[in-house]
Design a protein around this motif. Structure first.
Motif, PDB file in Angstrom:
ATOM      1  N   PRO A 271       0.802  -1.231   0.000  1.00 16.80           N
ATOM      2  CA  PRO A 271       0.000   0.000   0.000  1.00 16.80           C
ATOM      3  C   PRO A 271       0.833   1.279   0.000  1.00 16.80           C
ATOM      4  O   PRO A 271       2.005   1.280   0.371  1.00 16.80           O
ATOM      5  CB  PRO A 271      -0.829  -0.120   1.280  1.00 16.80           C
ATOM      6  CG  PRO A 271      -0.051  -1.039   2.170  1.00 16.80           C
ATOM      7  CD  PRO A 271       0.641  -2.005   1.249  1.00 16.80           C
ATOM      8  N   TRP A 272       0.180   2.349  -0.409  1.00 17.40           N
ATOM      9  CA  TRP A 272       0.764   3.696  -0.381  1.00 17.40           C
ATOM     10  C   TRP A 272       1.005   4.101   1.075  1.00 17.40           C
ATOM     11  O   TRP A 272       0.171   3.887   1.949  1.00 17.40           O
ATOM     12  CB  TRP A 272      -0.212   4.672  -1.028  1.00 17.40           C
ATOM     13  CG  TRP A 272       0.353   6.024  -1.378  1.00 17.40           C
ATOM     14  CD1 TRP A 272       0.782   6.434  -2.598  1.00 17.40           C
ATOM     15  CD2 TRP A 272       0.520   7.149  -0.497  1.00 17.40           C
ATOM     16  NE1 TRP A 272       1.207   7.740  -2.546  1.00 17.40           N
ATOM     17  CE2 TRP A 272       1.056   8.203  -1.264  1.00 17.40           C
ATOM     18  CE3 TRP A 272       0.270   7.353   0.858  1.00 17.40           C
ATOM     19  CZ2 TRP A 272       1.351   9.444  -0.728  1.00 17.40           C
ATOM     20  CZ3 TRP A 272       0.567   8.598   1.401  1.00 17.40           C
ATOM     21  CH2 TRP A 272       1.096   9.629   0.619  1.00 17.40           C
ATOM     22  N   ASN A 273       2.168   4.677   1.351  1.00 16.01           N
ATOM     23  CA  ASN A 273       2.438   5.288   2.661  1.00 16.01           C
ATOM     24  C   ASN A 273       3.419   6.441   2.460  1.00 16.01           C
ATOM     25  O   ASN A 273       3.659   6.854   1.325  1.00 16.01           O
ATOM     26  CB  ASN A 273       2.954   4.258   3.673  1.00 16.01           C
ATOM     27  CG  ASN A 273       4.320   3.693   3.298  1.00 16.01           C
ATOM     28  OD1 ASN A 273       4.885   4.016   2.246  1.00 16.01           O
ATOM     29  ND2 ASN A 273       4.865   2.839   4.147  1.00 16.01           N
ATOM     30  N   TRP A 274       3.984   6.958   3.544  1.00 19.83           N
ATOM     31  CA  TRP A 274       4.850   8.127   3.428  1.00 19.83           C
ATOM     32  C   TRP A 274       6.022   7.891   2.480  1.00 19.83           C
ATOM     33  O   TRP A 274       6.543   8.824   1.857  1.00 19.83           O
ATOM     34  CB  TRP A 274       5.382   8.555   4.805  1.00 19.83           C
ATOM     35  CG  TRP A 274       6.284   7.546   5.459  1.00 19.83           C
ATOM     36  CD1 TRP A 274       5.941   6.584   6.355  1.00 19.83           C
ATOM     37  CD2 TRP A 274       7.694   7.386   5.233  1.00 19.83           C
ATOM     38  NE1 TRP A 274       7.043   5.829   6.710  1.00 19.83           N
ATOM     39  CE2 TRP A 274       8.131   6.307   6.042  1.00 19.83           C
ATOM     40  CE3 TRP A 274       8.633   8.050   4.445  1.00 19.83           C
ATOM     41  CZ2 TRP A 274       9.454   5.867   6.070  1.00 19.83           C
ATOM     42  CZ3 TRP A 274       9.958   7.619   4.468  1.00 19.83           C
ATOM     43  CH2 TRP A 274      10.357   6.541   5.283  1.00 19.83           C
ATOM     44  N   TYR A 275       6.467   6.622   2.348  1.00 19.74           N
ATOM     45  CA  TYR A 275       7.587   6.289   1.465  1.00 19.74           C
ATOM     46  C   TYR A 275       7.276   6.669   0.011  1.00 19.74           C
ATOM     47  O   TYR A 275       8.186   6.889  -0.786  1.00 19.74           O
ATOM     48  CB  TYR A 275       7.871   4.788   1.570  1.00 19.74           C
ATOM     49  CG  TYR A 275       9.167   4.319   0.945  1.00 19.74           C
ATOM     50  CD1 TYR A 275      10.305   4.078   1.719  1.00 19.74           C
ATOM     51  CD2 TYR A 275       9.263   4.092  -0.431  1.00 19.74           C
ATOM     52  CE1 TYR A 275      11.485   3.626   1.143  1.00 19.74           C
ATOM     53  CE2 TYR A 275      10.436   3.654  -1.011  1.00 19.74           C
ATOM     54  CZ  TYR A 275      11.547   3.425  -0.225  1.00 19.74           C
ATOM     55  OH  TYR A 275      12.710   2.989  -0.798  1.00 19.74           O
TER      56      TYR A 275
ATOM     57  N   VAL B 276      -2.151   1.534  -3.806  1.00 17.44           N
ATOM     58  CA  VAL B 276      -3.474   1.660  -3.223  1.00 17.44           C
ATOM     59  C   VAL B 276      -3.400   2.362  -1.875  1.00 17.44           C
ATOM     60  O   VAL B 276      -2.608   1.985  -1.005  1.00 17.44           O
ATOM     61  CB  VAL B 276      -4.137   0.276  -3.061  1.00 17.44           C
ATOM     62  CG1 VAL B 276      -5.476   0.399  -2.331  1.00 17.44           C
ATOM     63  CG2 VAL B 276      -4.344  -0.376  -4.426  1.00 17.44           C
ATOM     64  N   ASP B 277      -4.217   3.399  -1.718  1.00 16.56           N
ATOM     65  CA  ASP B 277      -4.321   4.093  -0.440  1.00 16.56           C
ATOM     66  C   ASP B 277      -5.047   3.171   0.545  1.00 16.56           C
ATOM     67  O   ASP B 277      -6.185   2.762   0.297  1.00 16.56           O
ATOM     68  CB  ASP B 277      -5.115   5.388  -0.628  1.00 16.56           C
ATOM     69  CG  ASP B 277      -5.116   6.265   0.620  1.00 16.56           C
ATOM     70  OD1 ASP B 277      -5.231   5.702   1.728  1.00 16.56           O
ATOM     71  OD2 ASP B 277      -5.025   7.489   0.480  1.00 16.56           O
ATOM     72  N   PRO B 278      -4.393   2.829   1.681  1.00 16.96           N
ATOM     73  CA  PRO B 278      -5.026   1.887   2.619  1.00 16.96           C
ATOM     74  C   PRO B 278      -6.285   2.431   3.285  1.00 16.96           C
ATOM     75  O   PRO B 278      -7.088   1.657   3.807  1.00 16.96           O
ATOM     76  CB  PRO B 278      -3.916   1.633   3.648  1.00 16.96           C
ATOM     77  CG  PRO B 278      -3.037   2.836   3.576  1.00 16.96           C
ATOM     78  CD  PRO B 278      -3.075   3.268   2.143  1.00 16.96           C
ATOM     79  N   ILE B 279      -6.468   3.747   3.260  1.00 19.81           N
ATOM     80  CA  ILE B 279      -7.646   4.351   3.896  1.00 19.81           C
ATOM     81  C   ILE B 279      -8.834   4.414   2.927  1.00 19.81           C
ATOM     82  O   ILE B 279      -9.928   3.945   3.232  1.00 19.81           O
ATOM     83  CB  ILE B 279      -7.311   5.762   4.421  1.00 19.81           C
ATOM     84  CG1 ILE B 279      -6.215   5.678   5.500  1.00 19.81           C
ATOM     85  CG2 ILE B 279      -8.570   6.430   4.992  1.00 19.81           C
ATOM     86  CD1 ILE B 279      -5.696   7.017   5.951  1.00 19.81           C
ATOM     87  N   SER B 280      -8.574   4.960   1.732  1.00 22.58           N
ATOM     88  CA  SER B 280      -9.672   5.123   0.770  1.00 22.58           C
ATOM     89  C   SER B 280      -9.875   3.899  -0.110  1.00 22.58           C
ATOM     90  O   SER B 280     -10.964   3.710  -0.673  1.00 22.58           O
ATOM     91  CB  SER B 280      -9.398   6.340  -0.111  1.00 22.58           C
ATOM     92  OG  SER B 280      -8.290   6.092  -0.965  1.00 22.58           O
TER      93      SER B 280
END
Length: 365
Positions: A162-166, A209-213
Motif C-alpha cells: 500500500p501507499w504510505n509516506w515512502y 493503493v491508499d489503505p484508507i480510501s
C-alpha cells in the motif's frame, strides 16, 4: 546508565528498543507515540516505565538524558530540534532531515548545546565493511581507478504494497533517501569527498493503493536511482540503487586499482547487515575470499542483523557522551549525506552534472 527515550516505534521496536536494552550502559525509560494508547501498550510490552504522546513532555523528564528518533524523515527536523533545545543527546535515523539546510541547523544546535548527536550509519560498524575499510587504508588496491556499487532490493517490488509516506517525496520517501543516504555516507567514509555528480531517478511503480480510501494514489518518489559520481581525487564511481528488483547479489561494492581489486558483498535478501563477505585479488591472480578476523566479528549475533550493528553505533555514541567528545558519525556526516541527496535531485531535475561543494564550504555559507 544513560536514560534513553524512544521516538518512533516501527523500526524503533524492531531494532532500537532491543539494541538499547542489550547495551550495558543504556536503559530505555520512556517511549513516544502520537497515540497514547499505543505508547502505553508498547511501554508495557517492553517493561518501559514511561509512555507519552508528547515529545516535549518526554524531554522534560529528568531521567531522560538522550533520545533516539526513528520516525519517518519528515518528522526528524522538528523532533530533533525539540530534543537538542532541551539539552538532550540525540541518536537520529537516516536520512537526517528533508534537506541539508535543516541538517546543518541541527548540527549547529547540537554544538551550541554541547550535546552528542549521532546518525545511524550502520555500515561503518559491520565486520565485513570494517575489514574492507582496513584493506583500503592499507593500500591493497593501490591507486583507485574505478568504483562500482550495486544495491538492489525487492522491498518495494510488490505492486500490492500500500501507499504510505515512502511514496511521498515531500515526506522524505524513496529509495534515494532510504538506501542512498547510507551509500553516500560510506562512499565519503571509504573514498573521500565527491567533486560532482549526475543522477537519473525513476519510478517503476507509479501508483499504489491508499489503505484508507482503497483508491489508487500516485507515487512521486524514486524506486530506481542511477548515479555517477566523480570523487575529489578524480575517481569515477557508478552507483545503482533499486528497491523494486529481485536480484541475486543484493549489495555489492567493487573497487579497482592499479595494484588490485577489492569487493565487499552480500547475497542475503532478508537481512541487509548479515552475510557480507570480502574478496580480493592482485593482477594475474584469482579473486579469493579474505577471512574476516575474529576481532571484528559481532560479539553477539541477533536474528535481525540490524540490532548487532545498531549496538555498535550505540557503543560509539555512549563513548562520546561519557567523554563529552563529538564522535563519528555525527550530524556532520549526516549533513554531507543529505547534501549529496539534495544535489542528486537537482541533477535529475536539470538532467545535468552538478558540482558538489566541500563540506567545510557548505557549513561556512
Amino acid at each position: 546508565m544513560i536514560g534513553i527515550a524512544i521516538a518512533g516505534t516501527g523500526f524503533g521496536q524492531k531494532v532500537h528498543i532491543p539494541g538499547f536494552q542489550a547495551h550495558p550502559q543504556t536503559e530505555v525509560v520512556a517511549v513516544y507515540h502520537r497515540d497514547i494508547k499505543k505508547a502505553k501498550a508498547i511501554a508495557e510490552s517492553h517493561n518501559i516505565p514511561h509512555a507519552y504522546d508528547s515529545l516535549t513532555d518526554i524531554v522534560a523528564l529528568p531521567e531522560v538524558q538522550a533520545v533516539s528518533i526513528s520516525t519517518p524523515p519528515f518528522l526528524h527536523y522538528e523532533m530533533a530540534k525539540t530534543v537538542l533545545q532541551a539539552g538532550k543527546h540525540l541518536l537520529l535515523e537516516k536520512p537526517t532531515t528533508l534537506n541539508a539546510v535543516e541538517a546543518k541547523e541541527l548540527y549547529q544546535l547540537a554544538k551550541a548545546k554541547s550535546v552528542i548527536a549521532t546518525v545511524d550509519f550502520e555500515f561503518r560498524f559491520v565486520p565485513g565493511w570494517q575489514l574492507f575499510a582496513e584493506l583500503l587504508s592499507e593500500d591493497y588496491v593501490g591507486e583507485l581507478r574505478l568504483i562500482k556499487i550495486d544495491w538492489l532490493g525487492s522491498s518495494r517490488a510488490d505492486t500490492s504494497r500500500p501507499w504510505n509516506w515512502y511514496s511521498d517525496k515531500d515526506k522524505g520517501g524513496g529509495a534515494l533517501g532510504s538506501l542512498g543516504s547510507h551509500a553516500f555516507d560510506y562512499i565519503h567514509w571509504l573514498f573521500g569527498p565527491v567533486r560532482r555528480l549526475s543522477a537519473h531517478l525513476t519510478t517503476a511503480i507509479p501508483t499504489r493503493v491508499d489503505p484508507i480510501s482503497g483508491e489508487s494514489k500516485p507515487v512521486n518518489t524514486d524506486d530506481n536511482c542511477i548515479l555517477t559520481l566523480e570523487l575529489a581525487n578524480g575517481t569515477p564511481c557508478q552507483l545503482s540503487i533499486s528497491a523494486v528488483v529481485h536480484a541475486a547479489r543484493t549489495h555489492w561494492v567493487e573497487v579497482y586499482g592499479d595494484r588490485g581489486t577489492l569487493i565487499v558483498g552480500s547475497e542475503n535478501q532478508k537481512d541487509y547487515i548479515h552475510g557480507f563477505r570480502v574478496w580480493g585479488s592482485q593482477p594475474g591472480k584469482p579473486l579469493t575470499e579474505i577471512e574476516i578476523p575474529n576481532r571484528l566479528i559481532f560479539p553477539n549475533n541477533y536474528a535481525d542483523g540490524r540490532i548487532s550493528a545498531f549496538i555498535r553505533v550505540v557503543d560509539q555514541w555512549v563513548q562520546g557522551i561519557d567523554y563529552n567528545q563529538e564522535i563519528t558519525p555525527s550530524l556532520r556526516e549526516g549533513i554531507y549525506s543529505q547534501l549529496l541527496m539534495d544535489l542528486s535531485h537537482e541533477s535529475h531535475q536539470k538532467s545535468s552534472w552538478v558540482d558538489v561543494p566541500s563540506l567545510e564550504e557548505f557549513l561556512s555559507n
